[in-house]
Design a protein around this motif. Sequence first.
Motif, PDB file in Angstrom:
ATOM      1  N   GLU A  13      -8.214 -13.887  -1.678  1.00 18.99           N
ATOM      2  CA  GLU A  13      -8.899 -12.860  -0.897  1.00 18.99           C
ATOM      3  C   GLU A  13      -8.248 -12.652   0.466  1.00 18.99           C
ATOM      4  OE1 GLU A  13     -11.047 -10.729  -1.747  1.00 18.99           O
ATOM      5  OE2 GLU A  13     -11.793 -11.508  -3.669  1.00 18.99           O
ATOM      6  N   SER A  14      -7.630 -13.688   1.022  1.00 18.62           N
ATOM      7  CA  SER A  14      -6.937 -13.525   2.302  1.00 18.62           C
ATOM      8  C   SER A  14      -5.769 -12.556   2.158  1.00 18.62           C
ATOM      9  CB  SER A  14      -6.441 -14.880   2.801  1.00 18.62           C
ATOM     10  OG  SER A  14      -7.507 -15.759   3.082  1.00 18.62           O
ATOM     11  N   TYR A  15      -5.022 -12.687   1.076  1.00 24.01           N
ATOM     12  CA  TYR A  15      -3.899 -11.775   0.845  1.00 24.01           C
ATOM     13  C   TYR A  15      -4.412 -10.363   0.535  1.00 24.01           C
ATOM     14  CZ  TYR A  15      -0.133 -15.263   0.816  1.00 24.01           C
ATOM     15  OH  TYR A  15       0.786 -16.205   1.182  1.00 24.01           O
ATOM     16  N   ARG A  16      -5.506 -10.278  -0.204  1.00 27.80           N
ATOM     17  CA  ARG A  16      -6.071  -8.950  -0.490  1.00 27.80           C
ATOM     18  C   ARG A  16      -6.470  -8.253   0.794  1.00 27.80           C
ATOM     19  NH1 ARG A  16     -11.158  -7.768  -4.578  1.00 27.80           N
ATOM     20  NH2 ARG A  16     -10.304  -5.860  -5.459  1.00 27.80           N
ATOM     21  N   ARG A  17      -7.003  -9.001   1.753  1.00 27.44           N
ATOM     22  CA  ARG A  17      -7.403  -8.409   3.027  1.00 27.44           C
ATOM     23  C   ARG A  17      -6.189  -7.803   3.736  1.00 27.44           C
ATOM     24  NH1 ARG A  17      -9.183 -12.715   5.331  1.00 27.44           N
ATOM     25  NH2 ARG A  17     -11.021 -12.696   3.986  1.00 27.44           N
ATOM     26  N   VAL A  18      -5.042  -8.480   3.643  1.00 27.25           N
ATOM     27  CA  VAL A  18      -3.818  -7.930   4.228  1.00 27.25           C
ATOM     28  C   VAL A  18      -3.440  -6.619   3.540  1.00 27.25           C
ATOM     29  CG1 VAL A  18      -1.335  -8.316   4.511  1.00 27.25           C
ATOM     30  CG2 VAL A  18      -2.945 -10.165   5.001  1.00 27.25           C
ATOM     31  N   ALA A  19      -3.538  -6.598   2.209  1.00 29.89           N
ATOM     32  CA  ALA A  19      -3.208  -5.370   1.475  1.00 29.89           C
ATOM     33  C   ALA A  19      -4.118  -4.220   1.890  1.00 29.89           C
ATOM     34  CB  ALA A  19      -3.304  -5.624  -0.026  1.00 29.89           C
ATOM     35  N   LEU A  20      -5.405  -4.516   2.077  1.00 28.67           N
ATOM     36  CA  LEU A  20      -6.366  -3.474   2.426  1.00 28.67           C
ATOM     37  C   LEU A  20      -6.210  -3.015   3.870  1.00 28.67           C
ATOM     38  CD1 LEU A  20      -9.554  -5.021   0.751  1.00 28.67           C
ATOM     39  CD2 LEU A  20      -8.186  -3.113  -0.116  1.00 28.67           C
ATOM     40  N   GLU A  21      -6.102  -3.985   4.781  1.00 26.89           N
ATOM     41  CA  GLU A  21      -6.161  -3.656   6.199  1.00 26.89           C
ATOM     42  C   GLU A  21      -4.786  -3.329   6.774  1.00 26.89           C
ATOM     43  OE1 GLU A  21      -8.148  -6.931   8.062  1.00 26.89           O
ATOM     44  OE2 GLU A  21     -10.033  -6.596   6.970  1.00 26.89           O
ATOM     45  N   ARG A  22      -3.781  -4.129   6.473  1.00 28.26           N
ATOM     46  CA  ARG A  22      -2.452  -3.889   7.026  1.00 28.26           C
ATOM     47  C   ARG A  22      -1.637  -2.953   6.145  1.00 28.26           C
ATOM     48  NH1 ARG A  22       0.000  -9.317   8.901  1.00 28.26           N
ATOM     49  NH2 ARG A  22       1.167  -9.411   6.943  1.00 28.26           N
ATOM     50  N   GLY A  23      -1.907  -3.010   4.838  1.00 26.17           N
ATOM     51  CA  GLY A  23      -1.127  -2.189   3.928  1.00 26.17           C
ATOM     52  C   GLY A  23      -1.762  -0.858   3.592  1.00 26.17           C
ATOM     53  N   GLY A  24      -3.066  -0.696   3.897  1.00 25.13           N
ATOM     54  CA  GLY A  24      -3.725   0.568   3.611  1.00 25.13           C
ATOM     55  C   GLY A  24      -3.865   0.868   2.130  1.00 25.13           C
ATOM     56  N   VAL A  25      -3.891  -0.185   1.296  1.00 22.40           N
ATOM     57  CA  VAL A  25      -4.009   0.001  -0.151  1.00 22.40           C
ATOM     58  C   VAL A  25      -5.472   0.257  -0.505  1.00 22.40           C
ATOM     59  CG1 VAL A  25      -3.587  -1.027  -2.422  1.00 22.40           C
ATOM     60  CG2 VAL A  25      -2.035  -1.525  -0.513  1.00 22.40           C
ATOM     61  N   PRO A  26      -5.772   1.276  -1.295  1.00 26.49           N
ATOM     62  CA  PRO A  26      -7.160   1.488  -1.723  1.00 26.49           C
ATOM     63  C   PRO A  26      -7.681   0.273  -2.499  1.00 26.49           C
ATOM     64  CG  PRO A  26      -5.815   3.414  -2.227  1.00 26.49           C
ATOM     65  CD  PRO A  26      -4.876   2.331  -1.797  1.00 26.49           C
ATOM     66  N   ARG A  27      -8.920  -0.113  -2.258  1.00 24.29           N
ATOM     67  CA  ARG A  27      -9.467  -1.307  -2.898  1.00 24.29           C
ATOM     68  C   ARG A  27      -9.364  -1.223  -4.422  1.00 24.29           C
ATOM     69  NH1 ARG A  27     -12.633  -5.759  -2.101  1.00 24.29           N
ATOM     70  NH2 ARG A  27     -12.610  -5.434   0.153  1.00 24.29           N
ATOM     71  N   GLU A  28      -9.555  -0.031  -4.973  1.00 21.71           N
ATOM     72  CA  GLU A  28      -9.518   0.094  -6.428  1.00 21.71           C
ATOM     73  C   GLU A  28      -8.106  -0.112  -6.998  1.00 21.71           C
ATOM     74  OE1 GLU A  28      -9.454   4.365  -4.749  1.00 21.71           O
ATOM     75  OE2 GLU A  28     -10.402   2.418  -4.288  1.00 21.71           O
ATOM     76  N   HIS A  29      -7.121  -0.148  -6.141  1.00 24.42           N
ATOM     77  CA  HIS A  29      -5.748  -0.402  -6.580  1.00 24.42           C
ATOM     78  C   HIS A  29      -5.322  -1.852  -6.344  1.00 24.42           C
ATOM     79  CE1 HIS A  29      -4.514   4.129  -6.339  1.00 24.42           C
ATOM     80  NE2 HIS A  29      -5.381   3.866  -7.306  1.00 24.42           N
ATOM     81  N   THR A  30      -6.264  -2.706  -5.975  1.00 24.19           N
ATOM     82  CA  THR A  30      -5.974  -4.116  -5.751  1.00 24.19           C
ATOM     83  C   THR A  30      -6.760  -4.981  -6.726  1.00 24.19           C
ATOM     84  OG1 THR A  30      -7.744  -4.520  -4.142  1.00 24.19           O
ATOM     85  CG2 THR A  30      -5.653  -3.659  -3.292  1.00 24.19           C
ATOM     86  N   GLU A  31      -6.231  -6.154  -6.985  1.00 22.73           N
ATOM     87  CA  GLU A  31      -6.927  -7.144  -7.805  1.00 22.73           C
ATOM     88  C   GLU A  31      -6.489  -8.529  -7.355  1.00 22.73           C
ATOM     89  OE1 GLU A  31      -9.449  -8.443  -9.321  1.00 22.73           O
ATOM     90  OE2 GLU A  31      -9.388  -6.979 -10.960  1.00 22.73           O
ATOM     91  N   VAL A  32      -7.434  -9.463  -7.303  1.00 24.63           N
ATOM     92  CA  VAL A  32      -7.114 -10.851  -6.983  1.00 24.63           C
ATOM     93  C   VAL A  32      -6.879 -11.605  -8.285  1.00 24.63           C
ATOM     94  CG1 VAL A  32      -7.967 -13.019  -6.006  1.00 24.63           C
ATOM     95  CG2 VAL A  32      -8.392 -10.843  -4.817  1.00 24.63           C
ATOM     96  N   VAL A  33      -5.688 -12.170  -8.423  1.00 24.68           N
ATOM     97  CA  VAL A  33      -5.336 -13.012  -9.568  1.00 24.68           C
ATOM     98  C   VAL A  33      -4.814 -14.323  -9.003  1.00 24.68           C
ATOM     99  CG1 VAL A  33      -3.929 -13.275 -11.635  1.00 24.68           C
ATOM    100  CG2 VAL A  33      -4.769 -11.007 -10.984  1.00 24.68           C
ATOM    101  N   ARG A  34      -5.637 -15.349  -9.041  1.00 26.94           N
ATOM    102  CA  ARG A  34      -5.256 -16.635  -8.472  1.00 26.94           C
ATOM    103  C   ARG A  34      -4.252 -17.360  -9.370  1.00 26.94           C
ATOM    104  NH1 ARG A  34      -8.348 -18.016  -4.196  1.00 26.94           N
ATOM    105  NH2 ARG A  34     -10.145 -16.664  -3.829  1.00 26.94           N
ATOM    106  N   SER A  35      -3.455 -18.212  -8.765  1.00 24.30           N
ATOM    107  CA  SER A  35      -2.433 -18.960  -9.509  1.00 24.30           C
ATOM    108  C   SER A  35      -3.041 -20.222 -10.104  1.00 24.30           C
ATOM    109  CB  SER A  35      -1.260 -19.311  -8.590  1.00 24.30           C
ATOM    110  OG  SER A  35      -0.662 -18.149  -8.076  1.00 24.30           O
ATOM    111  N   GLY A  36      -4.079 -20.045 -10.897  1.00 24.49           N
ATOM    112  CA  GLY A  36      -4.760 -21.198 -11.466  1.00 24.49           C
ATOM    113  C   GLY A  36      -3.921 -21.911 -12.504  1.00 24.49           C
ATOM    114  N   PRO A  37      -4.120 -23.215 -12.645  1.00 23.31           N
ATOM    115  CA  PRO A  37      -3.390 -23.977 -13.664  1.00 23.31           C
ATOM    116  C   PRO A  37      -3.938 -23.695 -15.052  1.00 23.31           C
ATOM    117  CG  PRO A  37      -4.979 -25.395 -12.568  1.00 23.31           C
ATOM    118  CD  PRO A  37      -5.023 -24.070 -11.853  1.00 23.31           C
TER     119      PRO A  37
END
Length: 439
Positions: A171-195
Amino acid sequence: MRPPRVLIIVQNLPVPLDRRVWLEAQALTAAGYEVSVICPKGPGDPARQVLDGVGIYKYRPAPEANGLLGFVVEFAYSWLRTALLSVVVRRERGFDVIQACNPPDTYWLLALLWRVAGVRFVFDHHDLNPELFRSRFGEPRSAGARAQYAGLLWLERRTFRAAHRVISTNESYRRVALERGGVPREHTEVVRSGPDTRRMRPVVPESDRARGGHLLAYLGIMGPQDDVHVVLEVMDELVRVRGRRDVRAALLGFGDTLEDLRRQCTALGLDDVVEFTGRVGPREIGDYLSAASVGVGPDRNTPLNDASTMNKTMEYMAYAVPAVSFDLTETRFSAGDTGVIVPSGDVGAFADAVEALLDDEDRRVALSLAARERAVAELDWRPQRRRYLGVFDGLLGFCSTVPSDDPAPDSKDPWGRAYVDLEAPGALESFVRSRGPAR
């Protein structure tokens, strides 16, 4: 009707060594996509291979970067080699989507060049390069530093703006995409690097990696921002200052500071209790983490580290290893209540926390079991896989053939070692209690 085709580009690690990228490639292939990967070669790697249906194209990596000019040369060389290989992939296998994984933030230009052929662009956001600059060099104050920092922000913005979809690792990286990158929320997705906890799980080790004592394990890249020297300082405190004779450390991985760390280890007189493995694969990782009493997360709180998910924390947890880490926002999320968090940079507190775990078997075992449970229930790759595939399905209008459930896990790993029977009552607890010195 032919299946959709995806080209994945990654520059900082070869595949399948890059665990996240390999899980992504396997997920796409299993869901009916055709997948190709362009990446640098690792030692002994072939230039071309098809592995589990994934076509992998590799180029000789650039010479090790040194200074600003060195990084410019490395990025330009890698970009050109990747661009040429993309033409080869297009001719031999084709692709409808390019997924580029950073660092660096330079492949937006290649994506734009291919856009004229109808190719779409997915950005898999692995690192925050502006924060990496601030973490390594401090806040930019000189004209040159400010120019470099501004350049990194510009490259990041161009990447976000070129992308049809952005995949964030947390979610921290998503916040950068939304706020600094101006990416629409519907064009973002959080996919964690889970094992993948069906594969990353305790095995009966091939040998006594702990040599009859407790083993501390570090797994990951060894760069200036990773603070691996803290592990040596903790070992110096435990062994030389406090006089412990029952603890060893294994440092698994490679990077720019590896040789400096080896020299520091020798200078501290720790060569007999600290092992550097260099580059390792799944077999060695399984062996060492299955033997480890404690995993360590020495990354200090910096602009990059605080916002980044530390994969090693989740990998320790998959092997039922409790972690001691410095206080970072995303590490707190990953570990939950299963690890020990200490103030950033306080080596004494770090050593105290490690020692307390080593000396309190019941607490160590309880945290170990809780770590494995959280890894399976909350962090496992399988639910992340559904999110990841949803990005491509939505972008291309494709209906993935995702299996509703995976087959039952094997009783042995690919190298013939027996997995600990996690279904048998008390088996994992007995295994965890067997780690460390014989009672």
